[in-house]
Motif scaffolding. Structure first.
Motif, PDB file in Angstrom:
ATOM      1  N   PRO A 579       0.825  -1.222   0.000  1.00  0.00           N
ATOM      2  CA  PRO A 579       0.000   0.000   0.000  1.00  0.00           C
ATOM      3  C   PRO A 579       0.853   1.264   0.000  1.00  0.00           C
ATOM      4  O   PRO A 579       1.838   1.373   0.730  1.00  0.00           O
ATOM      5  CB  PRO A 579      -0.807  -0.131   1.298  1.00  0.00           C
ATOM      6  CG  PRO A 579      -0.852  -1.599   1.564  1.00  0.00           C
ATOM      7  CD  PRO A 579       0.471  -2.132   1.080  1.00  0.00           C
ATOM      8  N   GLY A 580       0.459   2.198  -0.861  1.00  0.00           N
ATOM      9  CA  GLY A 580       1.151   3.486  -0.937  1.00  0.00           C
ATOM     10  C   GLY A 580       2.338   3.511  -1.866  1.00  0.00           C
ATOM     11  O   GLY A 580       2.984   4.565  -2.021  1.00  0.00           O
ATOM     12  N   CYS A 581       2.651   2.391  -2.512  1.00  0.00           N
ATOM     13  CA  CYS A 581       3.834   2.394  -3.378  1.00  0.00           C
ATOM     14  C   CYS A 581       3.582   3.260  -4.605  1.00  0.00           C
ATOM     15  O   CYS A 581       2.465   3.340  -5.116  1.00  0.00           O
ATOM     16  CB  CYS A 581       4.201   0.970  -3.794  1.00  0.00           C
ATOM     17  SG  CYS A 581       3.056   0.200  -4.952  1.00  0.00           S
ATOM     18  N   ARG A 582       4.632   3.943  -5.100  1.00  0.00           N
ATOM     19  CA  ARG A 582       4.502   4.793  -6.281  1.00  0.00           C
ATOM     20  C   ARG A 582       5.083   4.148  -7.527  1.00  0.00           C
ATOM     21  O   ARG A 582       4.672   4.477  -8.629  1.00  0.00           O
ATOM     22  CB  ARG A 582       5.196   6.143  -6.046  1.00  0.00           C
ATOM     23  CG  ARG A 582       4.446   7.041  -5.089  1.00  0.00           C
ATOM     24  CD  ARG A 582       4.990   8.456  -5.141  1.00  0.00           C
ATOM     25  NE  ARG A 582       4.936   9.012  -6.490  1.00  0.00           N
ATOM     26  CZ  ARG A 582       3.847   9.576  -7.050  1.00  0.00           C
ATOM     27  NH1 ARG A 582       2.712   9.637  -6.367  1.00  0.00           N
ATOM     28  NH2 ARG A 582       3.889  10.074  -8.274  1.00  0.00           N
ATOM     29  N   GLN A 583       6.047   3.251  -7.329  1.00  0.00           N
ATOM     30  CA  GLN A 583       6.629   2.596  -8.484  1.00  0.00           C
ATOM     31  C   GLN A 583       5.840   1.333  -8.813  1.00  0.00           C
ATOM     32  O   GLN A 583       5.719   0.437  -8.006  1.00  0.00           O
ATOM     33  CB  GLN A 583       8.094   2.241  -8.216  1.00  0.00           C
ATOM     34  CG  GLN A 583       8.999   3.453  -8.083  1.00  0.00           C
ATOM     35  CD  GLN A 583       8.974   4.308  -9.332  1.00  0.00           C
ATOM     36  OE1 GLN A 583       8.464   5.440  -9.298  1.00  0.00           O
ATOM     37  NE2 GLN A 583       9.484   3.790 -10.430  1.00  0.00           N
ATOM     38  N   ARG A 584       5.307   1.340 -10.029  1.00  0.00           N
ATOM     39  CA  ARG A 584       4.477   0.215 -10.472  1.00  0.00           C
ATOM     40  C   ARG A 584       5.159  -0.511 -11.625  1.00  0.00           C
ATOM     41  O   ARG A 584       6.249  -0.135 -12.076  1.00  0.00           O
ATOM     42  CB  ARG A 584       3.094   0.714 -10.882  1.00  0.00           C
ATOM     43  CG  ARG A 584       2.391   1.503  -9.786  1.00  0.00           C
ATOM     44  CD  ARG A 584       2.025   0.617  -8.600  1.00  0.00           C
ATOM     45  NE  ARG A 584       0.923  -0.273  -8.913  1.00  0.00           N
ATOM     46  CZ  ARG A 584      -0.350   0.058  -8.746  1.00  0.00           C
ATOM     47  NH1 ARG A 584      -0.678   1.253  -8.243  1.00  0.00           N
ATOM     48  NH2 ARG A 584      -1.303  -0.803  -9.043  1.00  0.00           N
ATOM     49  N   VAL A 585       4.518  -1.552 -12.123  1.00  0.00           N
ATOM     50  CA  VAL A 585       5.127  -2.419 -13.133  1.00  0.00           C
ATOM     51  C   VAL A 585       4.334  -2.339 -14.427  1.00  0.00           C
ATOM     52  O   VAL A 585       3.100  -2.328 -14.420  1.00  0.00           O
ATOM     53  CB  VAL A 585       5.173  -3.879 -12.641  1.00  0.00           C
ATOM     54  CG1 VAL A 585       5.843  -4.781 -13.670  1.00  0.00           C
ATOM     55  CG2 VAL A 585       5.894  -3.964 -11.299  1.00  0.00           C
ATOM     56  N   ILE A 586       5.074  -2.271 -15.557  1.00  0.00           N
ATOM     57  CA  ILE A 586       4.439  -2.488 -16.861  1.00  0.00           C
ATOM     58  C   ILE A 586       5.025  -3.762 -17.466  1.00  0.00           C
ATOM     59  O   ILE A 586       6.183  -4.098 -17.225  1.00  0.00           O
ATOM     60  CB  ILE A 586       4.631  -1.287 -17.823  1.00  0.00           C
ATOM     61  CG1 ILE A 586       6.119  -1.029 -18.073  1.00  0.00           C
ATOM     62  CG2 ILE A 586       3.919  -0.060 -17.304  1.00  0.00           C
ATOM     63  CD1 ILE A 586       6.373   0.005 -19.177  1.00  0.00           C
ATOM     64  N   ARG A 587       4.188  -4.485 -18.244  1.00  0.00           N
ATOM     65  CA  ARG A 587       4.608  -5.736 -18.851  1.00  0.00           C
ATOM     66  C   ARG A 587       4.203  -5.764 -20.318  1.00  0.00           C
ATOM     67  O   ARG A 587       3.283  -5.066 -20.756  1.00  0.00           O
ATOM     68  CB  ARG A 587       3.955  -6.926 -18.136  1.00  0.00           C
ATOM     69  CG  ARG A 587       4.389  -7.147 -16.694  1.00  0.00           C
ATOM     70  CD  ARG A 587       5.869  -7.436 -16.580  1.00  0.00           C
ATOM     71  NE  ARG A 587       6.289  -8.567 -17.368  1.00  0.00           N
ATOM     72  CZ  ARG A 587       6.503  -9.787 -16.893  1.00  0.00           C
ATOM     73  NH1 ARG A 587       6.334 -10.044 -15.604  1.00  0.00           N
ATOM     74  NH2 ARG A 587       6.912 -10.760 -17.682  1.00  0.00           N
ATOM     75  N   GLY A 588       4.909  -6.580 -21.100  1.00  0.00           N
ATOM     76  CA  GLY A 588       4.579  -6.788 -22.499  1.00  0.00           C
ATOM     77  C   GLY A 588       5.247  -5.784 -23.413  1.00  0.00           C
ATOM     78  O   GLY A 588       5.419  -4.614 -23.066  1.00  0.00           O
TER      79      GLY A 588
END
Length: 623
Positions: A579-588
Motif C-alpha cells: 500500500p502506498g507504493c509509487r513505483q508500479r510495473v508495466i509488462r509486455g
C-alpha cells in the motif's frame, strides 16, 4: 430304518463312501453338517423290534410282524379262496384277512402247501413292482416313500436273502436319505442358511444329488439356493454395496451350471449400478447449480467412484463438471463473454484463461535478461480467471469518463508523452490525454486507450465492477506473464525464434516505415507489421489462448508494485502489492520497444503517474 441281517453294517459303509465322494460345498469346505436322520415310516401292519448282533456291534431294526391268522381244521380250502380273493382285490398284508398273512398261516400249518407257496411268490412280485413304482413316483413322495418302506419290510420278512428284495430295500433307504437331505435343505432355505460357507441348504441338496443324481427336488433346491444368493446380490446392489453384490453373485455362480441365470442377474445388477450412477451424477450436477453446491457434489462424486467400474463415462461427466466448477465456476476454459452494464451497454469482451502453472521470470542464462527478472520461480493458479481479449479501447474508456465525469491524470495535467515524427523521439506535448493517438492526434474509437496512468486504469476497473456487479481489476504481474506465455517457455512469447511469426503482433520490425520514411534502429530483422504506432485492437492473430495484442501494440499496467527481483515473490500468482507504493510495473512489448524488451520475462518500473503513448492496460475478472 434297518431291515435285517448284515444289511445295516453294509449300508453304513455305503453312506461313508457316498459322503466322501459327494461334491464339495461352495465356496470352501467347512466342517460338514450332521447327516440328517432318515424319516421312519408308520406302517399299518404290526412292526416288531429285532436285535441283530455281531461280534463287535449290535443294532436294533424294524421288522414286519404278520397279523395273526387262526386256521380251524378243515378250513384250508376256504382260506385259500379267501387269500386268492384278497390278492385279486390287492389286499396283501395289512390285516389278518389279507392274502400274505393267510398264506403264511397255511404254510405254517403245511410247509409244502404249493398254493400258498405260489401265492406268496406272486405277492412278493407284486410288492416289488408296486414298491418300485412308488419309488419312481414324482408326486407325493413322502406318502409314496412311506408305503414303499412298509412294503420293503414285508418283503424282507418274506425273503430276506432275495437279491431283488435287498436291492429294493437299498433303494428305499437311499430315497429316505435323499428326502431327509432335501427336507433339511428346505428348512435351511427357510431359515436363510443358504450354505455358501459349507453349512446349510447347498451342501444338503448336493448330498441328495450325490445319492440320486437326477433328483428333481434337490435340483429345484439348488436353483432356489442360487436364487437366494442372487437376491442377496441384488439387495446389496440396491444398497450401493456393489463389492458385496459381486461376492454374492460369484457364490451364486458356483451353485450350479446356470450361466444364463447368472448372466441375467449380472445384467440386472449392472442396471442397478448404472441407474445409481446416473442418479448421483444428476444430483451432483444439480448441486453444482447452487451457490454452496461444490462440497455436496464432491461427495456425490466420491460415492460414484466407490461403486463405478474403471472408466465409467457417467462418473467422468460428473468429475469433469466438478473440475470445471472448481477451477472456473460456471464458465469453461476459453469461453468468451461480456458482462452487461447497468446503463444498457456491454463491458469489454473477456476470455477465460485456463488454470495451471508455469515457470515465471527469465532463465539464469537468458540473453538480455536482467536481475529484476530473476530468480525464475514456479507459479500456479488453482483457479482460472477471465482476461479482456484486447486492450481496453478508447470507446470503452470514453463510456467510463462520460458516465462518471472523470478527469484522468493527463487531462488534469494537460500533457502526456507522444512520439514526435520530426525528431524521431518521444517528447512531452500539451493538450494530449486519453482521447489522443500516439502522436497527439485524435484517436479513433477502436485504438487501445493510451496516455492513462495506473490509477486511471484502476478507477476504470472500479467503475466497471460497479456497473456489472462483478469484480474487475488489473491483472497481477504473474497473471499477465502466464497469459502472455500461453503455455510456452521460450525467450519470446512465440518461442525462441529471433523473428516473430507473420501477424504475431505489432512490434518494432525492421520492415516498418514511419510517415516520413523513418526505420527503427533496433528492430526485429525481416519483420514488418504495417503500423508505425499502435494498431486498432484485434488487428493481429491471437495467441494460443485467444488473447490479442498481449505481446505487443502497447505495454500494459499490472497491479503489482515494483520489486527489484522475484525473491520472496508470491507463488500463487496474486499481485505483489505494498500500500502506498509509487513505483508500479508495466509488462509486455509495444510498438516502439526494442526486441530485448519484447521478451516474455521483460518487466519495467514506472511511476504511477506516468502517461505515455506506449502504455495502456487490460483487465481481469474473477470467475
Amino acid at each position: 430304518m434297518r431291515p435285517s441281517g448284515t444289511l445295516p453294517l453294509l449300508f453304513t459303509a455305503l453312506l461313508g463312501v457316498l459322503a466322501a465322494c459327494s461334491p464339495a460345498p461352495a465356496p470352501a469346505p467347512a466342517t460338514p453338517a450332521a447327516t440328517p436322520a432318515a424319516p421312519r415310516p408308520t406302517p399299518s401292519a404290526p412292526v416288531a423290534q429285532v436285535t441283530i448282533g455281531g461280534e463287535d456291534a449290535a443294532e436294533t431294526v424294524e421288522r414286519w410282524q404278520p397279523p395273526a391268522v387262526t386256521l380251524v381244521d378243515g378250513e384250508a380250502a376256504q382260506a385259500r379262496r379267501d387269500a386268492a380273493r384278497a390278492f385279486e382285490e390287492d389286499r396283501l398284508y395289512r390285516s389278518a384277512e389279507d392274502a400274505i398273512p393267510i398264506w403264511l398261516a397255511l404254510l405254517e400249518r403245511d410247509p409244502k402247501d404249493r398254493v400258498a407257496q405260489a401265492g406268496l411268490k406272486r405277492a412278493r412280485q407284486r410288492l416289488l413292482e408296486e414298491a418300485s413304482a412308488l419309488l419312481d413316483r414324482p408326486l407325493k413322495q413322502r406318502e409314496a416313500l412311506a408305503q414303499a418302506s412298509e412294503m420293503a419290510l414285508v418283503l424282507l420278512t418274506l425273503a430276506p436273502d432275495d437279491a431283488k428284495v435287498r436291492e429294493l430295500q437299498s433303494r428305499v433307504e437311499i430315497a429316505q436319505r435323499v428326502v431327509a437331505y432335501n427336507r433339511a435343505g428346505e428348512e435351511d432355505l427357510r431359515a436363510d442358511r443358504i450354505g455358501e460357507d459349507g453349512d446349510g441348504a447347498i451342501p444338503n441338496f448336493r448330498e441328495a444329488l450325490a445319492l440320486d443324481a437326477d433328483n428333481p427336488r434337490a435340483r429345484q433346491g439348488l436353483a432356489a439356493a442360487e436364487s437366494a444368493l442372487i437376491r442377496r446380490a441384488e439387495t446389496a446392489a440396491r444398497a450401493t454395496d456393489f463389492a458385496t453384490a459381486g461376492t454374492w453373485l460369484a457364490e451364486a455362480a458356483k451353485v450350479r451350471d446356470s450361466s444364463i441365470t447368472i448372466a441375467d442377474a449380472f445384467e440386472r445388477i449392472e442396471n442397478i449400478r448404472s441407474d445409481t450412477l446416473a442418479r448421483l451424477r444428476n444430483e451432483g450436477l444439480r448441486d453444482l447449480a447452487t451457490p454452496q453446491g461444490l462440497k455436496p457434489a464432491r461427495q456425490k462424486l466420491e460415492d460414484a467412484l466407490r461403486i463405478a467400474l474403471p472408466g465409467d463415462p457417467v462418473v467422468g461427466q460428473l468429475r469433469e463438471r466438478i473440475e470445471l466448477v472448481t477451477h472456473y465456476g460456471s464458465f469453461r476454459p476459453r469461453q468468451v463473454f461480456s458482462d452487461a452494464l447497468r446503463d444498457g451497454g456491454r463491458g469489454p469482451q473477456m476470455i477465460v484463461v485456463p488454470h495451471g502453472g508455469f515457470q515465471m521470470g527469465a532463465a539464469e542464462n537468458e540473453l538480455g535478461a536482467t536481475d529484476a527478472e530473476k530468480p525464475s520461480h514456479y507459479v500456479r493458479f488453482e483457479r482460472g480467471f477471465a482476461m479482456s481479449i484486447t486492450e481496453v479501447t478508447v470507446a470503452d474508456f470514453r463510456r467510463y469518463v462520460q458516465a462518471t465525469k472523470a478527469r484522468p491524470r493527463a487531462t488534469r495535467r494537460g500533457h502526456s508523452i507522444v512520439y514526435d515524427e520530426r525528431s524521431g523521439n518521444f517528447v512531452r506535448r500539451s493538450g494530449v490525454d486519453w482521447q489522443s493517438d500516439y502522436n497527439g492526434a485524435e484517436a479513433i474509437a477502436n485504438l487501445p486507450v493510451m496516455h492513462v496512468s495506473v490509477r486511471d486504469a484502476e478507477n476504470y476497473a472500479t467503475w466497471l465492477s460497479e456497473q456489472t456487479g462483478r469484480s474487475y481489476r488489473l491483472p497481477s504481474e504473474a497473471e499477465f506473464e502466464y497469459a502472455l506465455r500461453a503455455g510456452s517457455s521460450g525467450r519470446y512469447p512465440w518461442g525462441d525464434a529471433g523473428t516473430p511469426p507473420a501477424r504475431a503482433g505489432n512490434f518494432t520490425g525492421a520492415e516498418d516505415v514511419s510517415p516520413s520514411g523513418r526505420h527503427w534502429y533496433n528492430a526485429f530483422v525481416g519483420y514488418g507489421d504495417g503500423y508505425w504506432g499502435p494498431a486498432p485492437v484485434g488487428s493481429f492473430d491471437p495467441n494460443p489462448w485467444g488473447l490479442h495484442d498481449i505481446a505487443g501494440n502497447l505495454s500494459e499496467w499490472v497491479a503489482d508494485c515494483w520489486h527489484a527481483s522475484y525473491r520472496r515473490a508470491p507463488a500463487d500468482g496474486v499481485a505483489w502489492f505494498n500500500p502506498g507504493c509509487r513505483q508500479r510495473v508495466i509488462r509486455g512489448g509495444n510498438w516502439a520497444n526494442a526486441p530485448a524488451q519484447t521478451r516474455a520475462a521483460w518487466r519495467q518500473s514506472q511511476d504511477s503517474d506516468t502517461t505515455s503513448a506506449r502504455i495502456g492496460f487490460r483487465l481481469v475478472r474473477g470467475i
